[in-house]
Write a protein that holds these residues in place. Structure first.
Motif, PDB file in Angstrom:
ATOM      1  N   LYS A  39       0.853  -1.185   0.000  1.00  0.00           N
ATOM      2  CA  LYS A  39       0.000   0.000   0.000  1.00  0.00           C
ATOM      3  C   LYS A  39       0.887   1.232   0.000  1.00  0.00           C
ATOM      4  O   LYS A  39       2.044   1.144   0.370  1.00  0.00           O
ATOM      5  CB  LYS A  39      -0.887  -0.005   1.244  1.00  0.00           C
ATOM      6  N   PRO A  40       0.413   2.357  -0.392  1.00  0.00           N
ATOM      7  CA  PRO A  40      -0.964   2.668  -0.751  1.00  0.00           C
ATOM      8  C   PRO A  40      -1.284   2.234  -2.172  1.00  0.00           C
ATOM      9  O   PRO A  40      -0.398   2.142  -3.029  1.00  0.00           O
ATOM     10  CB  PRO A  40      -1.022   4.194  -0.621  1.00  0.00           C
ATOM     11  N   PHE A  41      -2.560   1.984  -2.412  1.00  0.00           N
ATOM     12  CA  PHE A  41      -3.015   1.610  -3.750  1.00  0.00           C
ATOM     13  C   PHE A  41      -3.508   2.865  -4.446  1.00  0.00           C
ATOM     14  O   PHE A  41      -4.384   3.557  -3.947  1.00  0.00           O
ATOM     15  CB  PHE A  41      -4.130   0.573  -3.672  1.00  0.00           C
ATOM     16  N   GLN A  42      -2.922   3.146  -5.588  1.00  0.00           N
ATOM     17  CA  GLN A  42      -3.221   4.401  -6.273  1.00  0.00           C
ATOM     18  C   GLN A  42      -4.398   4.288  -7.236  1.00  0.00           C
ATOM     19  O   GLN A  42      -5.305   5.097  -7.186  1.00  0.00           O
ATOM     20  CB  GLN A  42      -1.981   4.875  -7.011  1.00  0.00           C
ATOM     21  N   MET A  43      -4.373   3.271  -8.126  1.00  0.00           N
ATOM     22  CA  MET A  43      -5.402   3.241  -9.166  1.00  0.00           C
ATOM     23  C   MET A  43      -5.906   1.835  -9.421  1.00  0.00           C
ATOM     24  O   MET A  43      -5.124   0.894  -9.521  1.00  0.00           O
ATOM     25  CB  MET A  43      -4.884   3.836 -10.460  1.00  0.00           C
ATOM     26  N   ALA A  44      -7.228   1.740  -9.567  1.00  0.00           N
ATOM     27  CA  ALA A  44      -7.871   0.500  -9.996  1.00  0.00           C
ATOM     28  C   ALA A  44      -8.611   0.788 -11.298  1.00  0.00           C
ATOM     29  O   ALA A  44      -9.142   1.883 -11.504  1.00  0.00           O
ATOM     30  CB  ALA A  44      -8.849   0.003  -8.941  1.00  0.00           C
ATOM     31  N   LEU A  45      -8.642  -0.202 -12.156  1.00  0.00           N
ATOM     32  CA  LEU A  45      -9.317  -0.100 -13.445  1.00  0.00           C
ATOM     33  C   LEU A  45     -10.316  -1.243 -13.529  1.00  0.00           C
ATOM     34  O   LEU A  45      -9.945  -2.411 -13.436  1.00  0.00           O
ATOM     35  CB  LEU A  45      -8.289  -0.187 -14.571  1.00  0.00           C
ATOM     36  N   ASP A  46     -11.591  -0.916 -13.670  1.00  0.00           N
ATOM     37  CA  ASP A  46     -12.660  -1.907 -13.766  1.00  0.00           C
ATOM     38  C   ASP A  46     -13.124  -1.977 -15.214  1.00  0.00           C
ATOM     39  O   ASP A  46     -13.794  -1.069 -15.705  1.00  0.00           O
ATOM     40  CB  ASP A  46     -13.810  -1.518 -12.824  1.00  0.00           C
ATOM     41  N   VAL A  47     -12.750  -3.042 -15.897  1.00  0.00           N
ATOM     42  CA  VAL A  47     -13.035  -3.208 -17.322  1.00  0.00           C
ATOM     43  C   VAL A  47     -14.386  -3.904 -17.493  1.00  0.00           C
ATOM     44  O   VAL A  47     -14.651  -4.916 -16.860  1.00  0.00           O
ATOM     45  CB  VAL A  47     -11.920  -4.040 -17.997  1.00  0.00           C
ATOM     46  N   GLY A  48     -15.212  -3.352 -18.360  1.00  0.00           N
ATOM     47  CA  GLY A  48     -16.558  -3.885 -18.536  1.00  0.00           C
ATOM     48  C   GLY A  48     -17.415  -3.552 -17.332  1.00  0.00           C
ATOM     49  O   GLY A  48     -18.196  -4.357 -16.850  1.00  0.00           O
ATOM     50  N   CYS A  49     -17.285  -2.329 -16.855  1.00  0.00           N
ATOM     51  CA  CYS A  49     -17.874  -1.915 -15.573  1.00  0.00           C
ATOM     52  C   CYS A  49     -19.388  -1.817 -15.582  1.00  0.00           C
ATOM     53  O   CYS A  49     -20.002  -1.755 -14.518  1.00  0.00           O
ATOM     54  CB  CYS A  49     -17.275  -0.589 -15.131  1.00  0.00           C
ATOM     55  N   GLY A  50     -20.000  -1.781 -16.762  1.00  0.00           N
ATOM     56  CA  GLY A  50     -21.450  -1.606 -16.802  1.00  0.00           C
ATOM     57  C   GLY A  50     -21.829  -0.303 -16.130  1.00  0.00           C
ATOM     58  O   GLY A  50     -21.262   0.747 -16.421  1.00  0.00           O
ATOM     59  N   THR A  51     -22.752  -0.374 -15.184  1.00  0.00           N
ATOM     60  CA  THR A  51     -23.180   0.836 -14.481  1.00  0.00           C
ATOM     61  C   THR A  51     -22.395   1.077 -13.199  1.00  0.00           C
ATOM     62  O   THR A  51     -22.748   1.934 -12.404  1.00  0.00           O
ATOM     63  CB  THR A  51     -24.689   0.801 -14.194  1.00  0.00           C
ATOM     64  N   GLY A  52     -21.318   0.325 -12.986  1.00  0.00           N
ATOM     65  CA  GLY A  52     -20.353   0.643 -11.946  1.00  0.00           C
ATOM     66  C   GLY A  52     -20.513  -0.027 -10.595  1.00  0.00           C
ATOM     67  O   GLY A  52     -19.972   0.466  -9.605  1.00  0.00           O
ATOM     68  N   GLN A  53     -21.207  -1.151 -10.527  1.00  0.00           N
ATOM     69  CA  GLN A  53     -21.395  -1.803  -9.233  1.00  0.00           C
ATOM     70  C   GLN A  53     -20.073  -2.153  -8.560  1.00  0.00           C
ATOM     71  O   GLN A  53     -19.854  -1.800  -7.399  1.00  0.00           O
ATOM     72  CB  GLN A  53     -22.270  -3.064  -9.383  1.00  0.00           C
ATOM     73  N   LEU A  54     -19.185  -2.844  -9.245  1.00  0.00           N
ATOM     74  CA  LEU A  54     -17.894  -3.190  -8.643  1.00  0.00           C
ATOM     75  C   LEU A  54     -16.994  -1.956  -8.544  1.00  0.00           C
ATOM     76  O   LEU A  54     -16.264  -1.793  -7.566  1.00  0.00           O
ATOM     77  CB  LEU A  54     -17.189  -4.297  -9.423  1.00  0.00           C
ATOM     78  N   THR A  55     -17.075  -1.076  -9.518  1.00  0.00           N
ATOM     79  CA  THR A  55     -16.269   0.144  -9.505  1.00  0.00           C
ATOM     80  C   THR A  55     -16.455   0.900  -8.190  1.00  0.00           C
ATOM     81  O   THR A  55     -15.488   1.289  -7.535  1.00  0.00           O
ATOM     82  CB  THR A  55     -16.669   1.059 -10.686  1.00  0.00           C
ATOM     83  N   ARG A  56     -17.705   1.101  -7.800  1.00  0.00           N
ATOM     84  CA  ARG A  56     -17.998   1.813  -6.556  1.00  0.00           C
ATOM     85  C   ARG A  56     -17.510   1.048  -5.329  1.00  0.00           C
ATOM     86  O   ARG A  56     -17.088   1.652  -4.344  1.00  0.00           O
ATOM     87  CB  ARG A  56     -19.498   2.113  -6.461  1.00  0.00           C
ATOM     88  N   SER A  57     -17.544  -0.277  -5.373  1.00  0.00           N
ATOM     89  CA  SER A  57     -17.074  -1.081  -4.235  1.00  0.00           C
ATOM     90  C   SER A  57     -15.575  -0.932  -4.002  1.00  0.00           C
ATOM     91  O   SER A  57     -15.102  -1.094  -2.879  1.00  0.00           O
ATOM     92  CB  SER A  57     -17.393  -2.559  -4.463  1.00  0.00           C
ATOM     93  N   LEU A  58     -14.830  -0.619  -5.048  1.00  0.00           N
ATOM     94  CA  LEU A  58     -13.374  -0.504  -4.938  1.00  0.00           C
ATOM     95  C   LEU A  58     -12.914   0.877  -4.470  1.00  0.00           C
ATOM     96  O   LEU A  58     -11.792   1.038  -3.993  1.00  0.00           O
ATOM     97  CB  LEU A  58     -12.728  -0.820  -6.291  1.00  0.00           C
ATOM     98  N   ALA A  59     -13.767   1.865  -4.585  1.00  0.00           N
ATOM     99  CA  ALA A  59     -13.377   3.254  -4.327  1.00  0.00           C
ATOM    100  C   ALA A  59     -12.752   3.512  -2.959  1.00  0.00           C
ATOM    101  O   ALA A  59     -11.804   4.296  -2.876  1.00  0.00           O
ATOM    102  CB  ALA A  59     -14.567   4.182  -4.557  1.00  0.00           C
TER     103      ALA A  59
END
Length: 114
Positions: A39-59
């Motif tokens: 850590k620290p973790f700087q950036m995550a990339l969610d490919v095929g995110c759709g409407t962002g369900q997993l994207t928001r979980s990673l924030a």
């Protein structure tokens, strides 16, 4: 090729009715990442995110999270959701990601291949 998820009404319903990922899923991903990267973790990339369900979980775990999807309708609807300030969304393809090589700490793809 059927592009069912390109329809705006489908995207709206997808955001409204698709189950969200549990906190345990995000924690399992982060715990795995922490075993392989400091850590620290700087950036995550969610490919095929759709409407962002997993994207928001990673924030909560990253300085920046980018959700990418081929469907502009999905991305437009993802942007209307309640998103943390460190989340952004972009229309794009998995074969041509909008990030420089070696610039992300984590790449995810949840239920992107229907």
């Amino acid at each position: 090729m059927n592009r069912f998820f390109e329809d705006k009404e489908v995207a709206i319903n997808y955001l409204k009715h698709r189950p969200h990922y549990s906190a345990e899923i995000a924690e399992a991903i982060i715990n795995y990442l922490a075993e392989h990267k400091a850590k620290p973790f700087q950036m995550a990339l969610d490919v095929g995110c759709g409407t962002g369900q997993l994207t928001r979980s990673l924030a909560p775990y990253f300085d920046e999270v980018l959700g990418v999807d081929v469907s502009s309708a999905q991305i437009d609807v993802a942007k209307t959701a309640q998103n943390q300030k460190n989340i952004s969304f972009s229309v794009g393809r998995a074969e041509d990601l909008p990030t420089p090589d070696s610039s992300v700490d984590l790449i995810t793809s949840a239920t992107a291949s229907h």
